[in-house]
Design a protein around this motif. Structure first.
Motif, short mmCIF file in Angstrom:
data_model
loop_
_atom_site.label_atom_id
_atom_site.label_comp_id
_atom_site.label_asym_id
_atom_site.label_seq_id
_atom_site.Cartn_x
_atom_site.Cartn_y
_atom_site.Cartn_z
N UNK A 377 0.36 18.89 22.19
CA UNK A 377 -0.46 19.90 22.40
C UNK A 377 -2.00 19.77 23.24
N UNK A 378 -1.50 18.69 24.32
CA UNK A 378 -2.42 19.21 24.91
C UNK A 378 -2.08 20.56 25.98
N UNK A 379 -0.72 20.38 26.51
CA UNK A 379 -0.41 20.71 27.50
C UNK A 379 -0.18 22.62 26.27
N UNK A 380 -0.11 23.44 25.02
CA UNK A 380 -0.64 24.05 24.72
C UNK A 380 -1.75 24.05 25.00
N UNK A 381 -3.02 23.57 24.32
CA UNK A 381 -4.50 23.50 25.31
C UNK A 381 -4.48 24.52 26.45
N UNK A 382 -3.66 24.15 27.83
CA UNK A 382 -4.08 24.31 28.57
C UNK A 382 -3.13 25.92 29.03
N UNK A 385 -5.59 29.36 27.73
CA UNK A 385 -6.38 29.93 28.11
C UNK A 385 -6.10 31.10 30.23
N UNK A 386 -4.06 30.61 30.63
CA UNK A 386 -3.62 30.97 31.03
C UNK A 386 -2.54 31.99 30.54
N UNK A 387 -1.91 32.38 30.24
CA UNK A 387 -1.46 33.55 29.02
C UNK A 387 -1.44 34.43 29.07
#
Length: 505
Positions: A377-382, A385-387
């Motif tokens: 979940x935290x990986x997805x949030x990170x 915004x960068x993809x």
């Protein structure tokens, strides 16, 4: 402790107060941080099957309960989907006590329930949105109720055993392995014709055996095809959503499997359980000791043999676990009554109990830090915004990352680097400026998945940069760090020219 003393203590209400304390402790430990952790791969399957339950599912009970009991009250989010498992996990403590009280006495049963309440393994199952807490609860009731029905000629106990056996089979097919333990016990206990005649003369037993025979036929018809299909699916998909662990040969793999089971219980608890069974046997309560040995031994031996053919999770050994808690309770109880000069009398059993509990404390504390799962979940949030639009994402447990990144297509990360290399070359040819992203677990010890198999780590180190590492430090050896790599275009051609890379080799 004499029978009169035990009856006086029960009349005084000491067991009631103590059992209430154990139940409260179990509830607190299972509901604390219950909704804090993100989903992991198998929990996504529970979410899918709970939103669209089917009676034809091999294990429909948990999904139907989620659909009809939880969903009308709250969403099936991280808390809602774990609500029933936490409740079932807390109920397992009083269930083990009520069953064990009639088998080994109230004090050993209470000690076993206490160890169950603080077990990090059972707390993990209770905080996992799967059916395992329900399987454990029903497995801690039905074989022992059937035994009590036969031993005490009790129709009510037989009825409870039959009903909970049907529910256990609907919760998960692995529950029916306890019928193998019961059958093995019956063969060893009533092997003489006179014993069989005495058993058959009991009307309640006759009806119980007829019903059990019908259930056995139904289980054979239903579960043998399920077992065959399960093995075939493993042959096709391998590890499913997960990267493969390092492969080991037959023999060593079975030793690792059994060692993982003991590690989950903790070695002191497993040893105390075995010693408790030995005490029951040496005290001439051999029918009960033999029953417990069969109920634990049959699933363990059967699944260990199955592991020679296909991969088997230690979760499937769950029906055998109640035996170890009952045995550990017996062992500690006999320490209380042992003749010795050490004073006070409770000092040694209290110290042994604390040693058994302390063995699981580092894991329990660590599990409350990170939930014993990777933080997708935290990986997805990170990543969100960068993809860029053209980026390609590969991940271990891709369905979990896709759940938290619903607008992106997440591809499965495999041990081979071919799919990664093809995607990177495709981006370079397209010239759209996209990158390949890799979300993978960091290796934490020898028997966890890692990136070395198939040259995956070599390719990643040659083509990608580590952009983030997510996780919380644990105080035991299970580390759940998740690493995110970015592989920009233009690196694959350079990597192919380098002799030290996988492509160059």
């Amino acid at each position: 402790m004499s029978g009169s003393t035990e009856r006086r203590e029960e009349r005084a209400g000491a067991p009631v107060l103590l059992v209430g304390g154990v139940i409260l402790l179990a509830l607190v430990l299972r509901f604390w941080h219950l909704g804090d952790w993100n989903f992991q791969a198998t929990e996504i399957f529970t979410l899918r099957d709970s939103l669209r339950p089917r009676f034809t599912n091999p294990r429909p009970l948990g999904y139907l309960l989620n659909y009809y009991l939880v969903l009308p009250l709250r969403p099936l989010d991280e808390f809602g989907l774990r609500l029933l498992p936490a409740l079932f996990g807390a109920l397992a403590a009083p269930a083990l006590y009520l069953v064990g009280r009639r088998l080994v006495g109230w004090r050993p049963a209470l000690l076993g329930a206490l160890l169950l309440a603080v077990s990090p393994l059972l707390i993990l199952y209770s905080q996992l949105a799967r059916y395992w807490a329900l399987v454990f609860l029903l497995s801690a009731i039905y074989p022992y109720a059937l035994y009590l029905g036969i031993r005490d000629r009790s129709r009510s106990a037989l009825a409870v055993g039959i009903v909970t056996a049907v529910l256990a089979a609907l919760a998960h097919p692995v529950s029916v392995l306890l019928f193998g333990g019961l059958g093995l016990w019956l063969l060893t206990r009533f092997r003489r014709p006179a014993d069989l005649k005495q058993l058959w003369d009991q009307r309640s037993v006759r009806w119980g055996l007829v019903v059990a025979l019908i259930l056995l036929v139904v289980m054979i018809v239903r579960f043998i095809p399920i077992l065959q299909g399960w093995i075939a699916q493993h042959d096709r998909t391998g590890a499913g959503q997960f990267l493969l662990r390092p492969r080991v040969g037959d023999g060593l793999r079975q030793l690792v499997y059994l060692a993982a089971f003991v590690d989950g219980l903790t070695l002191p608890l497993a040893l105390a359980g075995v010693l408790g069974l030995y005490i029951l046997w040496s005290e001439r309560d051999r029918p009960l000791a033999l029953l417990l040995i069969c109920l634990a031994g049959f699933p363990i031996v059967f699944l260990t043999l199955i592991s020679l053919r296909t991969a088997v999770s230690t979760y499937y050994l769950l029906p055998a676990i109640p035996v170890f808690f009952l045995g550990a309770g017996v062992f500690i109880d006999r320490l209380i009554d042992a003749d010795r000069t050490l004073r006070p009398r409770w000092l040694l059993p209290a110290a042994v109990t604390l040693l058994i509990v302390a063995a699981g404390v580092p894991t329990l504390v660590s599990d409350y830090r990170d939930g014993r799962r990777y933080d997708f979940r935290r990986a997805a949030m990170w990543l969100e915004t960068r993809l860029a639009a053209a980026d390609v994402v590969f991940s271990d447990q891709p369905i979990v990352l896709a759940h938290y990144l619903p607008e992106r297509r997440i591809q499965k990360l495999r041990s081979s680097s071919e799919a990664l290399a093809d995607s990177l070359r495709g981006l370079e040819r397209a010239g759209a400026g996209g990158s390949v992203w890799v979300v993978a677990p960091a290796a934490s010890h020898a028997f966890r998945s890692n990136l070395k198999a198939g040259g995956l780590s070599t390719w990643i180190y040659a083509n990608c940069q580590l952009r983030n590492s997510l996780g919380v430090g644990r105080v035991d050896y299970r580390q759940e760090y998740l690493q995110i790599y970015r592989c920009p275009p233009g690196t694959s051609a350079a990597a192919e020219r380098e002799p030290g890379t996988a492509a160059g080799n």
